[in-house]
Design a protein around this motif. Sequence first.
Motif, PDB file in Angstrom:
ATOM      1  N   GLY A 260       0.782  -1.032   0.557  1.00  0.00           N
ATOM      2  CA  GLY A 260       0.564  -0.499  -0.205  1.00  0.00           C
ATOM      3  C   GLY A 260       0.951   1.638  -0.383  1.00  0.00           C
ATOM      4  N   ILE A 261      -0.363   2.292  -0.310  1.00  0.00           N
ATOM      5  CA  ILE A 261       0.678   3.808  -0.387  1.00  0.00           C
ATOM      6  C   ILE A 261       0.016   4.172   1.223  1.00  0.00           C
ATOM      7  CG2 ILE A 261       1.076   6.258  -1.609  1.00  0.00           C
ATOM      8  CD1 ILE A 261       1.259   4.200  -3.912  1.00  0.00           C
ATOM      9  N   CYS A 262       0.699   4.603   2.248  1.00  0.00           N
ATOM     10  CA  CYS A 262       0.134   5.142   3.139  1.00  0.00           C
ATOM     11  C   CYS A 262       0.583   6.900   3.233  1.00  0.00           C
ATOM     12  CB  CYS A 262       1.304   4.748   4.411  1.00  0.00           C
ATOM     13  SG  CYS A 262       0.769   5.742   5.942  1.00  0.00           S
ATOM     14  N   VAL A 263      -0.799   7.638   3.022  1.00  0.00           N
ATOM     15  CA  VAL A 263      -0.416   9.045   2.919  1.00  0.00           C
ATOM     16  C   VAL A 263      -0.845   9.696   4.052  1.00  0.00           C
ATOM     17  CG1 VAL A 263      -1.539  10.492   2.186  1.00  0.00           C
ATOM     18  CG2 VAL A 263      -1.346   8.627   0.606  1.00  0.00           C
ATOM     19  N   THR A 264      -0.077  10.436   5.173  1.00  0.00           N
ATOM     20  CA  THR A 264      -0.107  11.556   6.224  1.00  0.00           C
ATOM     21  C   THR A 264      -0.954  12.566   5.635  1.00  0.00           C
ATOM     22  OG1 THR A 264       2.419  12.202   6.193  1.00  0.00           O
ATOM     23  CG2 THR A 264       1.548  10.212   7.255  1.00  0.00           C
ATOM     24  N   ALA A 265      -0.891  13.994   6.718  1.00  0.00           N
ATOM     25  CA  ALA A 265      -1.143  14.592   6.790  1.00  0.00           C
ATOM     26  C   ALA A 265      -0.647  15.256   6.935  1.00  0.00           C
ATOM     27  CB  ALA A 265      -2.935  15.393   7.635  1.00  0.00           C
ATOM     28  N   SER A 266      -0.994  17.130   5.756  1.00  0.00           N
ATOM     29  CA  SER A 266      -0.324  18.056   6.262  1.00  0.00           C
ATOM     30  C   SER A 266      -0.908  19.278   6.293  1.00  0.00           C
ATOM     31  CB  SER A 266       1.150  17.717   5.266  1.00  0.00           C
ATOM     32  OG  SER A 266       0.539  18.520   3.845  1.00  0.00           O
ATOM     33  N   ASN A 267       0.026  20.483   6.266  1.00  0.00           N
ATOM     34  CA  ASN A 267      -1.731  21.470   6.099  1.00  0.00           C
ATOM     35  C   ASN A 267      -1.179  22.649   5.360  1.00  0.00           C
ATOM     36  OD1 ASN A 267       0.369  23.364   7.526  1.00  0.00           O
ATOM     37  ND2 ASN A 267      -0.527  22.547   9.490  1.00  0.00           N
ATOM     38  N   SER A 268      -1.827  24.075   4.948  1.00  0.00           N
ATOM     39  CA  SER A 268      -1.817  25.202   3.953  1.00  0.00           C
ATOM     40  C   SER A 268      -0.169  25.855   4.415  1.00  0.00           C
ATOM     41  CB  SER A 268      -2.325  25.574   3.897  1.00  0.00           C
ATOM     42  OG  SER A 268      -3.061  25.942   5.142  1.00  0.00           O
ATOM     43  N   LEU A 269      -0.153  25.212   5.695  1.00  0.00           N
ATOM     44  CA  LEU A 269       1.393  25.878   6.253  1.00  0.00           C
ATOM     45  C   LEU A 269       2.697  24.726   6.061  1.00  0.00           C
ATOM     46  CD1 LEU A 269       0.272  27.102   9.553  1.00  0.00           C
ATOM     47  CD2 LEU A 269       0.048  28.562   7.499  1.00  0.00           C
ATOM     48  N   ASP A 270       2.542  24.194   4.656  1.00  0.00           N
ATOM     49  CA  ASP A 270       3.661  22.820   4.821  1.00  0.00           C
ATOM     50  C   ASP A 270       3.972  22.522   5.980  1.00  0.00           C
ATOM     51  OD1 ASP A 270       3.644  22.517   2.490  1.00  0.00           O
ATOM     52  OD2 ASP A 270       5.077  23.958   1.597  1.00  0.00           O
ATOM     53  N   LEU A 271       3.290  22.201   7.098  1.00  0.00           N
ATOM     54  CA  LEU A 271       3.423  21.554   8.682  1.00  0.00           C
ATOM     55  C   LEU A 271       2.504  20.238   8.522  1.00  0.00           C
ATOM     56  CD1 LEU A 271       4.232  24.369  10.492  1.00  0.00           C
ATOM     57  CD2 LEU A 271       5.657  23.186   9.551  1.00  0.00           C
ATOM     58  N   ARG A 272       3.178  19.510   9.456  1.00  0.00           N
ATOM     59  CA  ARG A 272       2.190  18.242   9.806  1.00  0.00           C
ATOM     60  C   ARG A 272       1.517  19.176  10.517  1.00  0.00           C
ATOM     61  NH1 ARG A 272       4.405  15.647  14.963  1.00  0.00           N
ATOM     62  NH2 ARG A 272       2.922  13.832  14.239  1.00  0.00           N
ATOM     63  N   SER A 273       0.285  17.959  10.484  1.00  0.00           N
ATOM     64  CA  SER A 273      -1.218  18.061  10.633  1.00  0.00           C
ATOM     65  C   SER A 273      -1.293  17.251  12.087  1.00  0.00           C
ATOM     66  CB  SER A 273      -2.707  17.172  10.073  1.00  0.00           C
ATOM     67  OG  SER A 273      -2.506  18.645   9.263  1.00  0.00           O
ATOM     68  N   SER A 274      -0.322  17.478  13.214  1.00  0.00           N
ATOM     69  CA  SER A 274      -0.280  16.849  14.957  1.00  0.00           C
ATOM     70  C   SER A 274      -1.397  15.785  14.878  1.00  0.00           C
ATOM     71  CB  SER A 274      -0.762  17.732  15.681  1.00  0.00           C
ATOM     72  OG  SER A 274      -1.783  18.748  15.771  1.00  0.00           O
ATOM     73  N   TYR A 275      -2.707  16.074  13.993  1.00  0.00           N
ATOM     74  CA  TYR A 275      -3.630  14.646  14.715  1.00  0.00           C
ATOM     75  C   TYR A 275      -3.288  13.088  13.474  1.00  0.00           C
ATOM     76  CZ  TYR A 275      -5.172  16.379  10.777  1.00  0.00           C
ATOM     77  OH  TYR A 275      -6.015  16.691   8.329  1.00  0.00           O
ATOM     78  N   SER A 276      -2.809  13.528  12.910  1.00  0.00           N
ATOM     79  CA  SER A 276      -2.237  12.622  11.864  1.00  0.00           C
ATOM     80  C   SER A 276      -1.256  11.427  12.406  1.00  0.00           C
ATOM     81  CB  SER A 276      -1.142  13.081  10.193  1.00  0.00           C
ATOM     82  OG  SER A 276      -0.715  11.993   9.879  1.00  0.00           O
ATOM     83  N   PHE A 277      -1.316  10.053  12.277  1.00  0.00           N
ATOM     84  CA  PHE A 277      -0.239   9.501  12.977  1.00  0.00           C
ATOM     85  C   PHE A 277       0.793   9.229  11.360  1.00  0.00           C
ATOM     86  CE2 PHE A 277      -4.340   6.041  14.118  1.00  0.00           C
ATOM     87  CZ  PHE A 277      -4.969   6.586  15.226  1.00  0.00           C
TER      88      PHE A 277
END
Length: 305
Positions: A28-45
């Motif tokens: 699989g291709i695991c996709v994490t979350a980032s925000n519009s500020l180009d930083l990780r979204s803290s809720y993302s595993f």
Amino acid sequence: MFFAAGNANPASNNQPREVSDFAAHPDGICVTASNSLDLRSSYSFFGRQAFICAPTNGDGGVGITTATCDLGRDGRSVVLGYTSGFGGTSSAAPLAAGVCALMLTSNPDLTVAQIRDILRRSADKIGPSHAYDANGHSIYYGYGRVNALRAVQMAAALRNPGSTTAPSSPAAPTTAGTQRGRVESRFLNVRSGPGTSFSVVRQLNQGDVIPLLERVSGFWRIGDGEFVSADYVRVLSAIPTAPVAARKGRVNHTFLNVRSGPSTSYSVVGRLNQNDMVDIFETSRDGWHRIGPNRWVLGSYVEIV
């Protein structure tokens, strides 16, 4: 298969949670979350299984607005609309999958290995540099934020020259040696590519004399990644000078299509093999190398030596 890494990090026991279940599947291709500020979204595993990240909401950034298709109250009719309430890795994963769909539209012959390689190599490194290891991987961002334009360009560059899915090509550039021209209009926009859809990078004034390096679909190329409309330029004279290659490069992929212009919309005029050496005369703002008259290759597949 694209899988969402998961949300609600940290978990109820206040301990950071890593990717698990389907998102950790090796195929699989695991996709994490980032925000519009180009930083990780803290809720993302997160975790070593993270392969790519895609923009969505979180941590002060602007969220995603997307189209909706819902059933009406009668249970039969369709109601179309928009929502900004679709976020998390649940929206990041289909966004990344959509980029993959664009890649396959551009080149239906891509293998799974090629898709993974293109996504990895085309991704933008966001967040702090120390988040990435020596192999360019981050447990938070994977190999970086997905870049749709670059991924599609790289996919199209691998298209077989004999493919029937290739789009119609614009007129190939015609070499004009080293002519000069004078701007005839009060001002003239210099664009990053041969068309009005490309961004304006600077302006010229009436009477300015410019080099005319080659003509591409009604535009003159006047420098590295700089084009002007031929309608507003008066050709003056030719200067007999030979082009000089500034750099050399080596093809770092199994094969590489050579095109008649700096875009995948131009026709394939040749093909290079892995480890072939090329002379690089200039590089466009979109990352294409000119390796000869009317011969361009995508720079992502060329290693500068």
